[in-house]
Design an enzyme around this catalytic site. Sequence first.
Site, PDB file in Angstrom:
ATOM      1  N   GLU A   1      29.099  30.201  92.105  1.00  0.00           N
ATOM      2  CA  GLU A   1      30.106  30.170  93.175  1.00  0.00           C
ATOM      3  C   GLU A   1      29.547  29.774  94.546  1.00  0.00           C
ATOM      4  OE1 GLU A   1      32.171  33.928  92.901  1.00  0.00           O
ATOM      5  OE2 GLU A   1      32.945  33.467  90.914  1.00  0.00           O
TER       6      GLU A   1
ATOM      7  N   GLU B   1      34.120  30.699  81.586  1.00  0.00           N
ATOM      8  CA  GLU B   1      34.748  32.025  81.755  1.00  0.00           C
ATOM      9  C   GLU B   1      36.261  31.953  81.543  1.00  0.00           C
ATOM     10  OE1 GLU B   1      33.521  33.881  85.463  1.00  0.00           O
ATOM     11  OE2 GLU B   1      31.504  33.037  85.306  1.00  0.00           O
TER      12      GLU B   1
ATOM     13  N   ASP C   1      39.980  32.362  80.952  1.00  0.00           N
ATOM     14  CA  ASP C   1      41.107  33.246  80.642  1.00  0.00           C
ATOM     15  C   ASP C   1      42.337  32.696  81.350  1.00  0.00           C
ATOM     16  OD1 ASP C   1      40.505  34.153  83.255  1.00  0.00           O
ATOM     17  OD2 ASP C   1      39.825  36.126  82.602  1.00  0.00           O
TER      18      ASP C   1
ATOM     19  N   HIS D   1      39.149  30.421  85.270  1.00  0.00           N
ATOM     20  CA  HIS D   1      40.026  31.600  85.347  1.00  0.00           C
ATOM     21  C   HIS D   1      41.405  31.083  85.760  1.00  0.00           C
ATOM     22  CE1 HIS D   1      36.914  34.519  84.664  1.00  0.00           C
ATOM     23  NE2 HIS D   1      36.148  33.957  85.582  1.00  0.00           N
TER      24      HIS D   1
ATOM     25  N   ASN E   1      27.608  26.961  88.594  1.00  0.00           N
ATOM     26  CA  ASN E   1      28.843  27.479  88.008  1.00  0.00           C
ATOM     27  C   ASN E   1      29.813  27.833  89.138  1.00  0.00           C
ATOM     28  OD1 ASN E   1      30.117  28.497  85.499  1.00  0.00           O
ATOM     29  ND2 ASN E   1      29.876  30.551  86.392  1.00  0.00           N
TER      30      ASN E   1
END
Length: 511
Positions: free
Chosen positions: A165, A271, A273, A242, A206
């Site tokens: 990030e 990651e 979802d 996400h 990432n």
Amino acid sequence: MNSVKRCRHSRTRGLPTLLAGALTLALTLTGGPATAAQQGTLHELAAAQGKYFGSATDNSELPDAAYTAVLGSEFGQITPGNSMKWDTTEPVQGQFNFAKGDVITDFAAQHGQSVRGHTLVWHSQLPSWVGALPPAEVEAAMTHHVTEEAAHYRGKVTAWDVVNEPFNEDGTFRTSPFHTAMGTDYIATALRAAHAADPDAELYLNDYNIEGLGAKSDAMYALVSELLDEGVPLDGVGMQAHLAVQYGFPYQMQANMQRFADLGLDVAVTELDVRMQLPADAAKIATQSTYYRQVVEACLAVERCVGITVWDYTDKYSWVPSTFPGQGAANLYEENLLPKPAYYAVRTALGGEGGPGEGGGPGALRAQYRSSDSSTGDNQIKPGLQLVNTGGTAVSLSDVTVRYWFTADNGASRYSTWCDWSPIGCSSVTHRVAALGTPKAGADHYLEVGFTGGSLAPGAATGEIQLRLNKSDWSNFDESDDYSHGTGTSYADASKITVYVGGEPVWGIEP
Ligand code: XIL
């Protein structure tokens, strides 16, 4: 440095594959309905396409045997959700603790899985001592941290999220103790330290909201281009993914992945979802399935997309409800570890049963059932039913009928039937009881359910349909011997409830 080392990720696993083969044979011989087990795991389907399919996990989840059974079998890769973060591994300067991360790498080794290390340098979950250092001491502390951790896990993690990030939403660099002390150089410094400590690990940057084309992914693109030009060791870009039903699907995800791949970098979905505002309903669930499917399709279409990791596979252990109040239901499996429509959408997209090109039509409908009725000897039968479209094409519900088989146990031969609630609206659900000319074991009547209209998109489910019936004289049933009766209180595939499209059986086994 950024050479092709992908094979370690996408290897298939010998023994489990053989066992899955044996299981397939056994199920085929018993003639049951098609099940997930017949087609291999998500990871096996992905591996057949040269990718891995993984899940995040966390130490606190591992005592849950039902959870680890799925984690250890369905997924070929795991990422520790927390246990390799700085606040866990170096809570006090110079005092390293890798115990929790080691539990994760041990689990992976026991289950033939690869591990993504997450994460070495991040502004969050950073112990306060780092931020309290004089800026002149931050570089040495960071290099020491990266070196110790990457060296400890050498040979045990295949890839590292070295920096996590680094960007703000507008593409400017995020403020952190590292950025304050070193400017943007901290990123190259961290990558070089990680490479020196573990030359075989694939090194990633990432971030989230870089899945589609936009200002933030442009910033990542500019950064990695510069790093590669400077010869900094870098192998890939991790897109967290996400996603949320209410924010739309990332703009041109495949094209965005491809532009990073064209630089000679790998891309990983790290990651994934797809959350939604609660309560869930059929439309949100269908959108969620579509998003999961689109992510898989984008990754499959980009050769250098090495794999997909979901940020845990079950709603039971999702980070979403505590981080985004009022939101949830983001994962592939529900809280009782049953696969949701999104799971079937992913399978289909990975080329599993009912996939595009395999028909993918009504044959991919399945019935799920739960008992809403703990009393098997009273005067009502209360089946909970839901239909899931696991195929690649929409199913017109007006063509679909479903039968729940039971015995009348004497009494009146006239029935009242009810739909008490359904997210698709009970007004679109028809129901009646019919008698069999020739009684069967466990069945001399069935409740037949139909639909006045609507359609079920690929990967979509009706949501539950709460059904109820009684005899006109309100005499009791003995449900315990009824063919379709089950005792499970959460939705599961039900092979003794039969589904028909245009009158042709497509799911289940008749009595
Ligand atoms: C999350 C974990 O899942 C939570 O358990 C923890 O409380 C906070 O962090 N982006 C990341 C992950 O890179 O490390 C975050 O994980 C989720 C967002």
